[in-house]
Motif scaffolding. Sequence first.
Motif, PDB file in Angstrom:
ATOM      1  N   ALA A 198       2.054  12.662  -6.558  1.00 46.73           N
ATOM      2  CA  ALA A 198       0.619  12.493  -6.776  1.00 46.73           C
ATOM      3  C   ALA A 198      -0.117  13.490  -5.887  1.00 46.73           C
ATOM      4  O   ALA A 198       0.310  13.773  -4.773  1.00 46.73           O
ATOM      5  CB  ALA A 198       0.210  11.067  -6.450  1.00 46.73           C
ATOM      6  N   THR A 199      -1.237  14.033  -6.375  1.00 49.44           N
ATOM      7  CA  THR A 199      -1.983  15.046  -5.623  1.00 49.44           C
ATOM      8  C   THR A 199      -3.255  14.496  -4.986  1.00 49.44           C
ATOM      9  O   THR A 199      -3.807  15.123  -4.089  1.00 49.44           O
ATOM     10  CB  THR A 199      -2.357  16.220  -6.549  1.00 49.44           C
ATOM     11  N   ASP A 200      -3.706  13.335  -5.447  1.00 53.17           N
ATOM     12  CA  ASP A 200      -4.940  12.754  -4.911  1.00 53.17           C
ATOM     13  C   ASP A 200      -4.752  11.279  -4.619  1.00 53.17           C
ATOM     14  O   ASP A 200      -3.938  10.600  -5.250  1.00 53.17           O
ATOM     15  CB  ASP A 200      -6.103  12.913  -5.916  1.00 53.17           C
ATOM     16  N   LEU A 201      -5.579  10.786  -3.673  1.00 46.90           N
ATOM     17  CA  LEU A 201      -5.594   9.365  -3.358  1.00 46.90           C
ATOM     18  C   LEU A 201      -6.061   8.572  -4.576  1.00 46.90           C
ATOM     19  O   LEU A 201      -6.994   8.983  -5.272  1.00 46.90           O
ATOM     20  CB  LEU A 201      -6.541   9.114  -2.178  1.00 46.90           C
ATOM     21  N   ASN A 202      -5.394   7.500  -4.863  1.00 50.30           N
ATOM     22  CA  ASN A 202      -5.766   6.597  -5.951  1.00 50.30           C
ATOM     23  C   ASN A 202      -5.584   7.227  -7.339  1.00 50.30           C
ATOM     24  O   ASN A 202      -6.136   6.738  -8.312  1.00 50.30           O
ATOM     25  CB  ASN A 202      -7.204   6.107  -5.790  1.00 50.30           C
ATOM     26  N   LEU A 203      -4.808   8.309  -7.406  1.00 46.44           N
ATOM     27  CA  LEU A 203      -4.529   8.926  -8.705  1.00 46.44           C
ATOM     28  C   LEU A 203      -3.465   8.113  -9.447  1.00 46.44           C
ATOM     29  O   LEU A 203      -3.604   7.809 -10.618  1.00 46.44           O
ATOM     30  CB  LEU A 203      -4.045  10.364  -8.516  1.00 46.44           C
ATOM     31  N   ASP A 222      -0.061   2.969  -3.286  1.00 52.10           N
ATOM     32  CA  ASP A 222      -0.562   4.277  -3.694  1.00 52.10           C
ATOM     33  C   ASP A 222       0.569   5.301  -3.529  1.00 52.10           C
ATOM     34  O   ASP A 222       1.223   5.359  -2.492  1.00 52.10           O
ATOM     35  CB  ASP A 222      -1.759   4.672  -2.820  1.00 52.10           C
ATOM     36  N   HIS A 223       0.811   6.125  -4.561  1.00 48.18           N
ATOM     37  CA  HIS A 223       1.929   7.074  -4.532  1.00 48.18           C
ATOM     38  C   HIS A 223       1.757   8.161  -3.482  1.00 48.18           C
ATOM     39  O   HIS A 223       2.729   8.594  -2.870  1.00 48.18           O
ATOM     40  CB  HIS A 223       2.117   7.727  -5.909  1.00 48.18           C
ATOM     41  N   LEU A 224       0.550   8.657  -3.294  1.00 50.11           N
ATOM     42  CA  LEU A 224       0.337   9.778  -2.373  1.00 50.11           C
ATOM     43  C   LEU A 224       0.473   9.345  -0.916  1.00 50.11           C
ATOM     44  O   LEU A 224       1.251   9.921  -0.158  1.00 50.11           O
ATOM     45  CB  LEU A 224      -1.038  10.396  -2.611  1.00 50.11           C
ATOM     46  N   THR A 225      -0.271   8.319  -0.535  1.00 56.15           N
ATOM     47  CA  THR A 225      -0.313   7.912   0.874  1.00 56.15           C
ATOM     48  C   THR A 225       0.756   6.880   1.222  1.00 56.15           C
ATOM     49  O   THR A 225       1.002   6.628   2.397  1.00 56.15           O
ATOM     50  CB  THR A 225      -1.686   7.306   1.202  1.00 56.15           C
TER      51      THR A 225
END
Length: 201
Positions: free
Chosen positions: A103-108, A133-136
């Motif tokens: 994921a490239t953005d938070l909450n994407l 969340d995938h990113l964080t």
Amino acid sequence: MDYRRQGRYDVITVSKDKKLISPLSQANKNIKYFVTVEDLFDIIHDAYLIVGHGGRKRMTKELNDKYKNVTTEMIMLYWSLCEACQKKSEKSKRGLIVKPILATDLNLRCQVDLIDLQTQSDGDYKFIMNYQDHLTKFVILRLLKTKKAVEVASHLMEIFTTFGAPSILQSDNGRESVNKVIIELTNLWDGIKIVHGKPET
């Protein structure tokens, strides 16, 4: 070709060379030779050339059809010394690696799953809802009394109104109640997508 019995084994003479063979019977008339230590490498190498880097299984079949005492360990030892076969094996193993979803953005992209604690429940609470969340890798946990769609949906709505709805919400296929909740949420939140399948690790 001269064939005669010598003790427990049969001996066959081929072009003045005596070769020990596996005893023949009425049911089995297929001649299988015993390989001497001196000839072992050459015989395995010849079988290897016949199958043309065909792998261990084809080599084993080729040798077992003709010879009695060529073991799998001997074939494996020879096969492990072939650079071409080892490179081919490494390439096939590389293909098994699953590329993770990034994921490239938070909450994407977020995922939701239920953890079943019915065998070790805490009072009335028998499930944990795991939202990540995938990113964080930020995780939100919620205790649930049941896995009914109404209860799961109310907790998801609380998370969405606090942090916002993700662009993609992933759910484990095996959890029917969660899938029902996800379907309901797609009607409420325009733009949410469902990814069917198990979450990546």
